[in-house]
Design an enzyme around this catalytic site. Structure first.
Site, PDB file in Angstrom:
ATOM      1  N   HIS A 117       1.241  -1.169   0.033  1.00 59.44           N
ATOM      2  CA  HIS A 117       0.312   0.025  -0.181  1.00 59.44           C
ATOM      3  C   HIS A 117       0.622   1.392   0.667  1.00 59.44           C
ATOM      4  O   HIS A 117       0.196   2.488  -0.271  1.00 59.44           O
ATOM      5  CB  HIS A 117      -1.050   0.100   1.060  1.00 59.44           C
ATOM      6  CG  HIS A 117      -2.075  -1.047   1.280  1.00 59.44           C
ATOM      7  ND1 HIS A 117      -3.285  -0.242   0.623  1.00 59.44           N
ATOM      8  CD2 HIS A 117      -1.956  -2.101   0.097  1.00 59.44           C
ATOM      9  CE1 HIS A 117      -4.547  -1.041   0.556  1.00 59.44           C
ATOM     10  NE2 HIS A 117      -3.732  -2.577   0.466  1.00 59.44           N
ATOM     11  N   ASP A 118       2.280   1.068   0.200  1.00 59.52           N
ATOM     12  CA  ASP A 118       2.935   2.330   1.136  1.00 59.52           C
ATOM     13  C   ASP A 118       3.018   2.326  -0.392  1.00 59.52           C
ATOM     14  O   ASP A 118       2.420   3.758  -1.328  1.00 59.52           O
ATOM     15  CB  ASP A 118       3.989   1.922   1.553  1.00 59.52           C
ATOM     16  CG  ASP A 118       4.751   3.929   1.399  1.00 59.52           C
ATOM     17  OD1 ASP A 118       4.172   4.351   1.227  1.00 59.52           O
ATOM     18  OD2 ASP A 118       6.515   3.156   2.572  1.00 59.52           O
ATOM     19  N   ASP A 167       7.226   6.227   0.460  1.00 55.71           N
ATOM     20  CA  ASP A 167       7.603   7.006   1.168  1.00 55.71           C
ATOM     21  C   ASP A 167       7.584   6.873   2.108  1.00 55.71           C
ATOM     22  O   ASP A 167       7.503   7.871   3.395  1.00 55.71           O
ATOM     23  CB  ASP A 167       7.971   7.747   0.024  1.00 55.71           C
ATOM     24  CG  ASP A 167       6.516   8.222  -0.199  1.00 55.71           C
ATOM     25  OD1 ASP A 167       5.576   7.136   0.406  1.00 55.71           O
ATOM     26  OD2 ASP A 167       6.360   9.424  -0.021  1.00 55.71           O
ATOM     27  N   PRO A 181      -4.261  -0.611  -7.345  1.00 51.70           N
ATOM     28  CA  PRO A 181      -5.290  -1.075  -7.928  1.00 51.70           C
ATOM     29  C   PRO A 181      -6.311  -2.151  -7.718  1.00 51.70           C
ATOM     30  O   PRO A 181      -6.654  -2.627  -6.338  1.00 51.70           O
ATOM     31  CB  PRO A 181      -4.277  -2.387  -8.533  1.00 51.70           C
ATOM     32  CG  PRO A 181      -2.673  -1.765  -8.159  1.00 51.70           C
ATOM     33  CD  PRO A 181      -2.461  -0.673  -7.141  1.00 51.70           C
ATOM     34  N   ASP A 195      -7.453 -16.789   1.434  1.00 46.37           N
ATOM     35  CA  ASP A 195      -7.290 -17.955   1.252  1.00 46.37           C
ATOM     36  C   ASP A 195      -7.214 -19.357   2.518  1.00 46.37           C
ATOM     37  O   ASP A 195      -6.327 -19.132   2.901  1.00 46.37           O
ATOM     38  CB  ASP A 195      -5.213 -17.922   1.063  1.00 46.37           C
ATOM     39  CG  ASP A 195      -5.099 -19.258   0.179  1.00 46.37           C
ATOM     40  OD1 ASP A 195      -5.541 -20.330   0.158  1.00 46.37           O
ATOM     41  OD2 ASP A 195      -3.523 -19.893   0.048  1.00 46.37           O
TER      42      ASP A 195
END
Ligand SMILES: *[C@@H]1O[C@H](CO)[C@@H](O)[C@H](O)[C@H]1NC(C)=O
Ligand SMILES: *[C@@H]1O[C@H](CO)[C@@H](O)[C@H](O)[C@H]1NC(C)=O
Ligand SMILES: *[C@@H]1O[C@H](CO)[C@@H](O)[C@H](O)[C@H]1NC(C)=O
Ligand SMILES: CC(=O)N[C@H]1CO[C@H](CO)[C@@H](O)[C@@H]1O
Length: 310
Positions: free
Chosen positions: A66-67, A74, A163, A230
């Site tokens: 996510h970063d 950053d 995404p 999963d």
């Protein structure tokens, strides 16, 4: 809701192919002189935490992902909202993110050992590697270091740039298209409860698995729902997901769609092989870890990962 692992993975593959934004200035053992213990300190704390709580492995990996996908790697994901600014971590896709306390703890230890030296962005990258590697007892890929921390974190960008699992492959072929993850949750909801608009369930989903998901994903949907992607193997890093996919147990429609595209079906098949999967994954992580990094005089080394330096 976790982003679909496969969607994450395909994003990474796309990066591998086009090699965007090679992280200039990153190198092995960047802290060799000024903080030689850094990798060992990060590994020790991370392994202890993951040993006590195995679900942290996936959480710490997600944090890095996510970063990197918003503004580059950053550590903007770690910043708390301040002074009327709503930070990335408040954005919808991050509602189910966690692991921030682990980063805080590692940072505190490193500030003791070598104050003002190791960036939060590097800590996130190292922690993700070590969290995944714990079950193997050895580092699964090399983490190049030398990232510096950014000073901007905007919720809006997180919603825009991550995404989404709602995407299907053709979108990926064109660009890393952007959609809010609320949409992703709604799509899963639709897949479970209202697939064709008649209150039905997507027939391509294994019925037993669909019933299981319904117990996890309430009707009406909540933004903070998390389900295991999963379920037979959610605490280990392995190829089970790709086998599940073959048996119509992929969580998202985008996962199922991957099997109907010849190229992606080939990839999914290839990654049932553990070795191929791990090799490609490591390579992809190195590429992802280089997205939009700050170095040289850019950015700063935050003292506290949650706030920019005064
Ligand atoms: C190491 O510390 C020295 C002295 O503070 C500084 O000039 C140098 O930039 C640092 N190097 C790295 C890789 O952080
Ligand atoms: C890391 O853990 C190992 C094994 O427990 C220990 O020997 C070592 O001193 C620890 N290193 C640091 C830097 O804490
Ligand atoms: C199911 O889908 C139909 C058609 O899109 C819609 O009219 C209906 O409101 C939906 N039902 C629920 C419970 O979401
Ligand atoms: C688990 C976690 O830290 N997620 C955060 C996402 O954003 C919300 C809204 O600010 C926080 O409350 C959560 O703590």
């Amino acid at each position: 809701m976790r982003p679909s692992f496969l969607v994450l993975f395909v994003s990474l593959l796309v990066l591998t192919v086009v090699e965007v934004c090679k992280g200039e200035g990153l190198r092995k053992k960047f802290y060799h002189k000024n903080c030689s213990q850094v990798e060992e300190i990060v590994r020790n704390i991370t392994w202890n935490k993951v040993a006590a709580e195995p679900s942290l492995a996936a959480k710490l990996l997600r944090l890095h992902y996510h970063d990197c996908f918003v503004r580059g790697c950053d550590a903007s994901i770690l910043l708390d909202s301040a002074g009327g600014n709503t930070a990335e971590k408040e954005a919808i896709p991050n509602l189910s993110l966690s692991g921030y306390e682990i980063i805080d703890e590692i940072k505190a230890e490193l500030e003791e050992e070598c104050p003002g030296t190791v960036s939060c962005a590097d800590i996130v990258a190292l922690t993700a590697r070590d969290a995944v590697s714990f079950q193997f007892g050895r580092p699964m890929w090399k983490v190049f270091t030398g990232r510096r921390d950014g000073s901007v974190s905007l919720a809006l960008e997180a919603t825009r740039d991550l995404p989404s699992a709602a995407q299907t492959l053709p979108l990926y072929n064109n660009n890393l298209q952007i959609k809010g993850s609320m949409l992703r949750i709604l799509l899963l909801f639709r897949r479970l409860y209202n697939f064709t608009g008649n209150g039905d369930t997507d027939p391509s989903l294994d019925p037993a698995y669909a019933n299981f998901l319904k117990t996890q994903c309430s009707n009406p949907p909540k933004r903070t729902t998390t389900v295991e992607m999963d379920p037979k193997s959610s605490l280990s890093f392995d190829t089970h997901y790709f086998k599940a996919l073959k048996h119509n147990q992929g969580l998202f429609q985008s996962d199922a769609a991957l099997l109907t595209d010849k190229r992606s079906a080939h990839i999914a098949k290839m990654f049932q092989n553990r070795r191929a999967f791990i090799d490609h994954f490591g390579h992809s992580m190195v590429n992802m870890g280089a997205i939009g990094v700050l170095n040289g005089d850019n950015g700063e080394i935050r003292k506290n990962c949650r706030v920019i330096n005064a």
